[in-house]
Motif scaffolding. Structure first.
Motif, PDB file in Angstrom:
ATOM      1  N   TRP A  85     -11.427  10.516   6.700  1.00 10.82           N
ATOM      2  CA  TRP A  85     -10.014  10.371   6.375  1.00 10.82           C
ATOM      3  C   TRP A  85      -9.512  11.411   5.392  1.00 10.82           C
ATOM      4  O   TRP A  85     -10.200  11.784   4.434  1.00 10.82           O
TER       5      TRP A  85
ATOM      6  N   TRP B 182      -5.237   4.756   6.823  1.00  8.76           N
ATOM      7  CA  TRP B 182      -5.890   4.753   5.525  1.00  8.76           C
ATOM      8  C   TRP B 182      -7.394   4.889   5.745  1.00  8.76           C
ATOM      9  O   TRP B 182      -7.897   4.637   6.842  1.00  8.76           O
ATOM     10  N   ARG B 183      -8.071   5.248   4.703  1.00  4.16           N
ATOM     11  CA  ARG B 183      -9.539   5.224   4.744  1.00  4.16           C
ATOM     12  C   ARG B 183     -10.003   3.785   4.593  1.00  4.16           C
ATOM     13  O   ARG B 183      -9.433   3.021   3.805  1.00  4.16           O
TER      14      ARG B 183
ATOM     15  N   LYS C 294      -2.223   2.157   9.308  1.00  2.08           N
ATOM     16  CA  LYS C 294      -1.388   1.741   8.184  1.00  2.08           C
ATOM     17  C   LYS C 294      -0.535   0.530   8.527  1.00  2.08           C
ATOM     18  O   LYS C 294      -0.295  -0.326   7.683  1.00  2.08           O
TER      19      LYS C 294
ATOM     20  N   ALA D 268      -5.248  12.437   3.897  1.00  7.96           N
ATOM     21  CA  ALA D 268      -3.833  12.104   4.031  1.00  7.96           C
ATOM     22  C   ALA D 268      -3.117  13.055   4.976  1.00  7.96           C
ATOM     23  O   ALA D 268      -2.185  12.662   5.684  1.00  7.96           O
TER      24      ALA D 268
ATOM     25  N   ASP E 128       0.934   4.044  -2.949  1.00  5.75           N
ATOM     26  CA  ASP E 128       0.674   5.439  -2.590  1.00  5.75           C
ATOM     27  C   ASP E 128       1.841   6.333  -2.996  1.00  5.75           C
ATOM     28  O   ASP E 128       1.638   7.429  -3.537  1.00  5.75           O
TER      29      ASP E 128
ATOM     30  N   VAL F  16     -10.155  -1.094   1.972  1.00 12.48           N
ATOM     31  CA  VAL F  16      -9.150  -0.089   2.326  1.00 12.48           C
ATOM     32  C   VAL F  16      -8.791   0.703   1.074  1.00 12.48           C
ATOM     33  O   VAL F  16      -8.585   0.132  -0.013  1.00 12.48           O
ATOM     34  N   THR F  17      -8.690   2.036   1.209  1.00 10.32           N
ATOM     35  CA  THR F  17      -8.384   2.878   0.056  1.00 10.32           C
ATOM     36  C   THR F  17      -7.651   4.140   0.493  1.00 10.32           C
ATOM     37  O   THR F  17      -7.665   4.508   1.673  1.00 10.32           O
ATOM     38  N   ASN F  18      -7.000   4.790  -0.456  1.00  8.44           N
ATOM     39  CA  ASN F  18      -6.387   6.097  -0.214  1.00  8.44           C
ATOM     40  C   ASN F  18      -7.077   7.185  -1.028  1.00  8.44           C
ATOM     41  O   ASN F  18      -6.496   8.226  -1.332  1.00  8.44           O
TER      42      ASN F  18
ATOM     43  N   ARG G  53      -3.883   5.452  -6.836  1.00 10.57           N
ATOM     44  CA  ARG G  53      -4.978   5.253  -5.884  1.00 10.57           C
ATOM     45  C   ARG G  53      -5.356   3.776  -5.889  1.00 10.57           C
ATOM     46  O   ARG G  53      -5.293   3.124  -6.924  1.00 10.57           O
TER      47      ARG G  53
ATOM     48  N   LEU H 135       0.829  -1.204   0.000  1.00 12.65           N
ATOM     49  CA  LEU H 135       0.000   0.000   0.000  1.00 12.65           C
ATOM     50  C   LEU H 135       0.864   1.255   0.000  1.00 12.65           C
ATOM     51  O   LEU H 135       0.530   2.247  -0.663  1.00 12.65           O
ATOM     52  N   LYS H 136       1.959   1.236   0.745  1.00 13.12           N
ATOM     53  CA  LYS H 136       2.863   2.393   0.771  1.00 13.12           C
ATOM     54  C   LYS H 136       3.490   2.624  -0.590  1.00 13.12           C
ATOM     55  O   LYS H 136       3.575   3.771  -1.061  1.00 13.12           O
TER      56      LYS H 136
END
Length: 512
Positions: A316, A325-326, A298, A318, A256, A393-395, A261, A252-253
């Motif tokens: 959420w 995370w959202r 996270k 950033a 991002d 889970v999303t950003n 996304r 995920l990092k």
């Protein structure tokens, strides 16, 4: 041409047979006329001498079938190949024939010769197919095909949402090598395997494929495939959806950091911590279809425990939540019933193992202490309380994509699963007869290309690949030799087969 009777100077037209525009058509009409004369009882009363060239090797008036082919199916696949633009970047008839054969009847390269022959295509030598697979790697057929797949997706569905998943392909080999390795298997197999990652658009149309060592963790495959896609097409703005198997803090990092996304399935065990505020203010009651939009940590760092003092869930961003995370959670009663049924089956299996009725295998809720087995009631109860919940889970901020859109986008992942099922069943992706990495990569290029053509054909017709093949394959074009002339007779195409053919061959069938 007509059949007439002349009696006492009077000519009477008995039957009009038609008009001929070529020597072959004239030969056919003459043959038909001779048969009609026999019906009128005048077969031997006259001999028509029109000076037409004839095949001296064939007896007069001979009629034989000299060949047939599944012309509608062949033309439909050929047109689909051309409409995708593949013929512009891969000028290799042997490779196309392998794709065609794989779509019609997935089998070995050697047996593809039989498939082509049965379709009415003169097959090449087996070595021609082997040489074309070498060319596929040397000339980067996969890259060229991927470019056209990308162009097709951009022009139709769009690439705003991409879906990623992995599958394993097994080999019946005694020894491992650098690629074929024993690794994690959902089926608990110990055969050497490879990991295949597939990136598709939201309709399941393939965009990128990757091949990895069998022992490689699935979470380590998504980044290389995404980066390969980005570098190939210079794409930066897109959303990637993947299942919970891809959920790792490092993945995920990296997604991002790359400016991408993502929407990734969350694990149900995270629900108690993520939904602490919801459970604090609502107890265990949740309405069917209810959505909770909140945050999830996270990494291993826990969220602020004091957040549950406020009934309102945090929104959420950033900037405000750099360590979170959202996450969107949804409860569905239908899912709860399915989860409860699964848990009860697992409970019965665990109890059977404890009672000695089933062999001792690793099972959920079986607690082993000092060689004694007992059922873990607390773990079972915790799991039952979480049935029906699914997390995402999303950003992507809520202002950009609503919670409902996050959920619906994730559910498009079913198209990747469909593509994998198709590649492993309809197209038989398992490269049983290949041993070297180059051969396996070339085989996956063939499967990737075949998958693209099949998805195109299914999207155009609304029918499954199996339905398309079984409907069009029996429609054969026959070539007959009549009076020394070769005449082609097109198949009669009616009903559902005509509807399918009309979509794949635009302009060929009037009225559709």
């Amino acid at each position: 041409m007509q059949i007439v009777r002349k009696h006492r100077g009077k000519v009477t037209i008995l039957e009009h047979l038609g008009s001929a525009h070529s020597e072959a058509e004239l030969a056919a009409l003459l043959t038909a006329g001779e048969e009609k004369l026999a019906d009128y009882g005048a077969a031997e009363q006259l001999e028509l001498e029109l000076g037409l060239p004839a095949d001296t090797a064939a007896p007069p008036r001979a009629r034989t079938v000299v060949g047939s082919r599944s012309s509608i199916l062949i033309d439909a696949i050929t047109q689909s190949w051309k409409r995708l633009g593949f013929g512009e970047v891969v000028s290799d008839n042997a490779f196309f024939q392998l794709v065609l054969a794989r779509l019609v009847e997935p089998t070995s390269k050697a047996d593809s010769l039989r498939v082509l022959s049965e379709l009415g295509i003169e097959p090449p030598h087996h070595n021609t197919f082997l040489n074309c697979l070498v060319r596929a790697n040397e000339r980067d057929y996969r890259g060229n095909i991927a470019e056209k797949c990308y162009a097709h997706s951009v022009a139709t569905t769009g690439i705003s949402l991409l879906l990623y998943d992995v599958t394993t392909l097994y080999f019946e080999a005694e020894k491992e090598d650098a690629l074929r390795q024993v690794g994690y298997s959902k089926e608990r197999r110990v055969d050497p395997q490879i990991i295949v990652g597939l990136l598709v658009d939201r309709t399941g149309f393939p965009l990128e494929i990757g091949c990895f060592e069998g022992a490689k963790a699935e979470t380590h495959t998504i980044i290389p495939v995404i980066k390969a896609f980005q570098e190939r097409h210079q794409v930066t703005d897109m959303v990637v959806a993947a299942d919970a198997g891809m959920l790792s803090a490092k993945n995920l990092k990296e997604l991002d950091d790359a400016g991408l996304r993502f929407i990734v399935g969350s694990r149900q065990t995270k629900a108690p911590h993520d939904l602490a505020t919801h459970f604090r203010w609502n107890g265990e009651y949740t309405e069917d279809g209810q959505i909770i939009d909140t945050i999830t940590p996270k990494g291993v760092k826990r969220l602020d425990p004091d957040r549950v003092k406020k009934k309102r869930e945090p929104v959420w961003s950033a900037e405000e939540h750099p360590d979170a995370w959202r996450v969107v959670w949804q409860y569905r009663r239908k899912r709860a019933m399915r989860d409860e049924q699964t848990l009860n089956l697992q409970r019965n299996r665990a109890l059977a193992i404890i009672d000695g009725e089933k062999p001792a295998k690793k099972a959920r809720s079986v607690k082993v202490t000092d060689e004694e087995k007992a059922f873990d009631e607390k773990a079972y109860e915790r799991a039952m309380k979480l049935t029906g919940f699914k997390g995402y889970v999303t950003n992507i901020p809520a202002g950009t994509m609503s919670a409902a859109e996050v959920i619906s986008s994730y559910h498009d992942l079913s198209h990747v699963e469909q593509s994998f099922r198709m590649s492993k069943t309809d197209l038989r992706a398992r490269p049983i007869f290949h041993r070297t990495r180059d051969a396996i990569e070339a085989h996956l290029t063939l499967v990737f290309t075949s998958l693209a053509v099949s998805r195109f054909m299914q999207e155009a017709t609304g029918a499954s690949l199996k339905k398309i093949i079984t409907s069009l394959r029996p429609l054969r074009e026959f070539t007959g030799r009549v009076g020394g002339q070769d005449i082609t007779f097109d198949p009669e195409v009616t009903g559902e087969a005509r509807e399918i053919a009309a979509e794949l061959l635009p302009g060929r069938f009037p009225g559709h």
